[in-house]
Scaffold this active site. Sequence first.
Site, short mmCIF file in Angstrom:
data_model
loop_
_atom_site.label_atom_id
_atom_site.label_comp_id
_atom_site.label_asym_id
_atom_site.label_seq_id
_atom_site.Cartn_x
_atom_site.Cartn_y
_atom_site.Cartn_z
N ASP A 95 4.62 5.09 -6.90
CA ASP A 95 4.58 4.90 -5.37
C ASP A 95 4.98 6.19 -4.72
O ASP A 95 3.45 7.04 -4.01
CB ASP A 95 5.76 4.00 -4.46
CG ASP A 95 4.84 2.71 -4.22
OD1 ASP A 95 4.14 2.96 -5.12
OD2 ASP A 95 4.65 1.37 -2.93
N LEU A 144 1.01 -1.51 0.18
CA LEU A 144 -0.56 0.04 -0.09
C LEU A 144 0.89 1.36 -0.43
O LEU A 144 0.57 2.46 0.03
CB LEU A 144 -1.03 -0.15 0.92
CG LEU A 144 -2.02 -1.19 1.12
CD1 LEU A 144 -3.25 -0.71 2.60
CD2 LEU A 144 -2.84 -1.13 0.14
O1 PMV Z 1 4.24 -3.46 -2.87
P1 PMV Z 1 4.40 -1.92 -3.09
O2 PMV Z 1 3.75 -0.96 -2.18
O3 PMV Z 1 6.01 -1.96 -2.69
O4 PMV Z 1 4.64 -1.30 -4.71
C1 PMV Z 1 5.19 -1.91 -5.81
C2 PMV Z 1 4.80 -1.88 -7.02
C3 PMV Z 1 5.70 -2.03 -8.01
O5 PMV Z 1 5.12 -2.09 -9.27
C4 PMV Z 1 6.12 -4.62 -7.84
C5 PMV Z 1 7.43 -2.00 -8.07
C6 PMV Z 1 7.23 -0.79 -8.74
O6 PMV Z 1 8.45 0.16 -8.33
O7 PMV Z 1 6.31 0.30 -9.10
#
Ligand code: PMV
Length: 323
Positions: A154, A108
């Site tokens: 993010d 998240l």
């Molecule tokens: O799981 P999270 O919130 O760290 O999201 C990672 C999303 C990915 O696409 C797997 C990695 C990224 O840097 O975008």
Amino acid sequence: MNSSRITYTAPGKIILFGEHAVVYGYPALAIAIDRRAKCTVSSYSSDEDVVLSTNLYPGKTFLVSCKESFPSSLQAILFLIKKLIDNFQSNLPLQIDISSSIPSSSGLGSSAAVSVALTNSLSTFLGGNYSLEDVNKIAFEAEKIQHGQPSGIDNNISTYGGSILYQNGLMEQITIDDFSGFWVIANSMIERNTKDIVANVQKNYKRKQEKTEEIFHLIHSIVIRGKECIKNNKLDEIGELMKENQTLLEQLGVGHSKVTDLLLILKKNGSVGEKLTGAGVGGCVVGLFDNIKDAHSAIKNIKKKGYQAFTANYTKIGVTIDD
Ligand code: PMV
């Protein structure tokens, strides 16, 4: 220093479509949610340089000047503190309090929200006047420490809020004012490390490049169709695309039995679509409902099985000062 105490908050996120492929330059679609990280900076009367207290590590207070042994996941926070103190050549003793209502290591965007809130509060406290672009850029540096090779989605969603289509460092805001669905987030309680999962996908990519590229292309098409559906409130179509995206994520090797369990409970309780969100291999799943009654009964039944679950509301509010 402009004030004796500065607080900023920043939102977590759900990736609706396109995680993993986004690391390879394909687009992804994410929305900011009403779970936030909060960072307060104040002055501190002590000989220590910085005292850091945080609910991310319950019961722990870190004396940053003492170089006690830090959990590795704290490295990004320490990096930001040191970078900003150096940038502003501050030698003020500081108290930094970080708290978060975003479950950590669960997909998240908790680490990015902490980095964004910390960058804005500390820089402001030290007399800086960073733009959102500056905050986003610095938080991305911290994300690289924590996640190795992050896409940047993010920190972008946490800085700007709303709903975004993100690709290769570029962001397009998407308007979803007429959305009538309800999001349920369920947490498999399997904490995992994004850096390791992204590295694993990369290992598979190197071994089976053609097949993996094929999967990424299919995900790309889901993202493009998903963007139109979300703008036009087409809940059933969004649900179908979520299911398609989930199948492709499983083919990338980021599924998990507990995730499958949660997806099934969501479906049995009437979700129109469901998928994991974030890096996978545990973490959180997201379900879309067309009515709140089904969403609430899904939450009740997920909790009965010992998992966490909650509704998540879309927020337009990115990083913001908290008075
Ligand atoms: O799981 P999270 O919130 O760290 O999201 C990672 C999303 C990915 O696409 C797997 C990695 C990224 O840097 O975008």
